[in-house]
Write an enzyme that holds these catalytic residues in place. Structure first.
Site, mmCIF file in Angstrom:
data_model
loop_
_atom_site.group_PDB
_atom_site.id
_atom_site.type_symbol
_atom_site.label_atom_id
_atom_site.label_comp_id
_atom_site.label_asym_id
_atom_site.label_seq_id
_atom_site.Cartn_x
_atom_site.Cartn_y
_atom_site.Cartn_z
ATOM 1 N N TYR A 464 0.679 -1.402 0.031
ATOM 2 C CA TYR A 464 0.045 0.039 0.041
ATOM 3 C C TYR A 464 0.919 1.241 0.051
ATOM 4 O O TYR A 464 0.549 2.219 0.676
ATOM 5 C CB TYR A 464 -0.857 -0.008 1.217
ATOM 6 C CG TYR A 464 -1.430 -1.353 1.724
ATOM 7 C CD1 TYR A 464 -2.201 -2.102 0.510
ATOM 8 C CD2 TYR A 464 -1.483 -1.896 2.886
ATOM 9 C CE1 TYR A 464 -2.542 -3.390 1.028
ATOM 10 C CE2 TYR A 464 -2.050 -3.027 3.224
ATOM 11 C CZ TYR A 464 -2.291 -3.706 2.347
ATOM 12 O OH TYR A 464 -2.949 -5.254 2.596
ATOM 13 N N HIS A 465 1.919 1.181 -1.046
ATOM 14 C CA HIS A 465 2.680 2.573 -0.892
ATOM 15 C C HIS A 465 2.983 2.940 -2.170
ATOM 16 O O HIS A 465 3.914 3.048 -2.641
ATOM 17 C CB HIS A 465 4.016 2.087 -0.275
ATOM 18 C CG HIS A 465 3.902 1.907 1.157
ATOM 19 N ND1 HIS A 465 5.059 1.052 1.795
ATOM 20 C CD2 HIS A 465 3.116 2.071 2.052
ATOM 21 C CE1 HIS A 465 4.758 0.663 2.953
ATOM 22 N NE2 HIS A 465 3.809 1.483 3.140
ATOM 23 N N PRO A 466 1.724 3.127 -3.158
ATOM 24 C CA PRO A 466 1.859 3.451 -4.511
ATOM 25 C C PRO A 466 2.388 4.984 -4.645
ATOM 26 O O PRO A 466 1.727 5.969 -3.894
ATOM 27 C CB PRO A 466 0.572 3.479 -5.191
ATOM 28 C CG PRO A 466 -0.554 3.416 -4.094
ATOM 29 C CD PRO A 466 0.452 2.938 -2.958
#
Length: 526
Positions: A464-466
């Site tokens: 969850y780090h785009p």
């Protein structure tokens, strides 16, 4: 319906922007959020993250296209759809990244983005539990506290020390490498999102208008100038005028998506959808970077670990009552209480993998539930060489964007993740973890590189780090300049994680807040 500034997205960046810009009583600020108010109790009870992430509750719950590097599986990308955005549904870990990450940004031609330049903006936001120091702020709005410590988390850290890794008391200190306990955005047992920290205290300012259920459909352009936003607000389509600037803070998926829907982006992406090109900008949606992550998943008979069982349910029930009464105990935990930043090769200049130890069995983003109790350890590649993209699946602004992280397409990422997997398994196999009786669910009898790589391709996905899809820079693929202004369009900036030219070595919420602090000053002074 006319404002000086319109901010699209009330997430990690948008709430900060709304706070800082509305501090000037002479300007009118409008903050648009597609999701609802942050009233769900699951948001504010930290352990509620386990229920939010796998569902569509206050969550865009995006899906990727099939990933060849992941055995053609469709990936999952949860993003906050609520006031506070992803800071209202994330793991609450406060990590800035490695100091050299920001020096890298400066070296790419982005003046004013070295670590020395950005440190004051990290400190400005921060209210650190140890108070003000050279590296930490003590007076900011964002409370940064100590995580709850489960016995399994303490055992994991001890196991890592036994495996030869060093203890690090502060991952945001002088050095990042080592194992230890995460600082978290939790205060008095409650999630401290950007909505709680930055928006709630100033919500009654007369010059600030916050609209929830407001889905931005396109940026209104007059020639090469942004003059407003068209949005569907509580089912009614309206046009909002911006006298000064439109500020996109919709994230690594939302911001490039809205630019393309507005005719700003690569012709090759817009033309097939019948969207007229208003401004050719080839980098919009390109350069998607995200941390590929795999989870080592274990079962345990220890009912103090999170889970569901006949014998453990009374304990979980008591933990819930304790939380309701005192906001303490396991329900005040972010679940990922400890971890580390490690090198897969001692000759590396900085850590290339990150671990998150979790006091429960997390499988497929918690969408696959296991009866009983368990423990997990995430392993992610901090600077992946696999680069993806965000595009248009439709010209309909209410359709999700096309998301292609392109995970594990570069062999170096596979090699690094494999080394990280072995390091994590070695830690969990140390005597300090023995008391929990952990049983490996997926890799017990897998030992060869070939066996483990096959497993990695079957189980890896996002943590969850785009970032990066409206990157800052000076080359032809740059979308914004070093002051976050969209190239070639007047009155329009992107201020969120999408402007990162490269992915930082760590969780991305804190850097996104810093970006908003930095951007707010430029906006206010322009």
């Amino acid at each position: 319906m006319e404002f000086d500034y319109i901010i699209v997205g009330a997430g990690s960046a948008g709430c900060v922007l709304a706070n800082r810009l509305s501090a000037d009583p002479d300007v009118r600020v409008c903050l648009l959020e597609a999701g609802p108010e942050d009233s769900s109790p699951l948001i504010h009870m930290p352990v509620g993250v386990a229920a939010i992430v796998p569902t569509r509750h206050v969550n865009w719950a995006f899906k990727t296209i099939a990933q060849p590097g992941l055995s053609d599986r469709i990936g999952y990308q949860p993003r906050g759809k609520v006031l506070g955005g992803s800071s209202s549904i994330n793991g609450m870990i406060y990590i800035r990244g490695h100091q050299s990450d920001f020096d890298d940004w400066q070296a790419l031609g982005n003046d004013g983005w070295s670590f020395a330049d950005v440190l004051p903006y990290f400190r400005k936001s921060e209210m650190h539990h140890s108070g003000s120091t050279e590296l930490h702020g003590g007076d900011g709005e964002l409370y940064v506290g100590k995580a709850h410590r489960h016995a399994a988390t303490e055992a994991f850290v001890q196991a890592a020390l036994s495996a030869g890794h060093r203890f690090n008391p502060d991952f945001n200190g002088e050095q990042q490498e080592g194992v230890g306990y995460y600082d978290v955005t939790i205060r008095n047992g409650r999630r401290w999102s950007t909505a709680t920290a930055f928006l709630k205290p100033i919500r009654e300012r007369s010059n600030l208008t916050v609209m929830t259920g407001a889905h931005a459909e396109r940026i209104v352009l007059r020639g090469k100038k942004a003059v407003g936003v068209q949005a569907l607000i509580q089912g009614v389509q309206v046009q909002l005028k911006a006298r000064k600037e439109v500020l996109l803070a919709a994230g690594a998926f939302g911001s490039p998506h809205l630019l393309m829907l507005s005719g700003i982006g690569p012709e090759a992406e817009l033309k097939p959808q019948g969207i007229t090109v208003q401004h050719e900008l080839p980098g919009v949606g390109q350069n998607l970077q995200d941390h590929p992550d795999v989870v080592l998943c274990y079962k345990s008979q220890d009912t103090s670990l999170l889970g569901v069982s006949i014998t453990g349910s009374p304990k979980m029930g008591k933990a819930l009552l304790d939380y309701i009464r005192k906001q303490k105990g396991p329900m005040s935990s972010n679940c990922a209480e400890g971890g580390g930043f490690l090198k897969t090769d001692p000759n590396l200049a900085r850590p290339d993998i990150q671990l998150h130890s979790v006091i429960g069995a997390v499988d497929d983003h918690n969408r696959k539930l296991h009866w009983g109790h368990g423990f997990s350890c995430h392993v992610c590649v901090l600077r992946p060489k696999s680069i993806g993209s965000v595009g248009l699946a439709s010209a309909n602004p209410h359709s999700a964007p096309r998301i292609d992280p392109n995970f594990l397409s570069h062999e170096d990422d596979v090699t690094t993740l494999l080394k990280g997997y072995r390091i994590a398994r070695e830690i969990v196999d140390q005597p300090a973890m023995a008391r929990f009786g952990l049983k490996d669910i997926y890799s017990k009898n897998l030992h060869s590189d070939e066996q483990l790589i096959e497993l990695l391709r079957k189980r890896t996905d996002s943590i969850y780090h785009p970032v990066g899809t409206c990157k800052m820079g000076q080359d032809e693929m740059a979308v914004v300049d070093s002051q976050l202004r969209v190239r070639g369009i007047e009155g329009l900036r992107v201020i969120d994680a999408s402007i990162m030219p490269t992915l930082v070595g760590g969780n991305t919420n804190a850097p996104t807040i810093m970006i908003a602090e930095r951007g707010a000053e430029w906006v206010a002074s322009s």
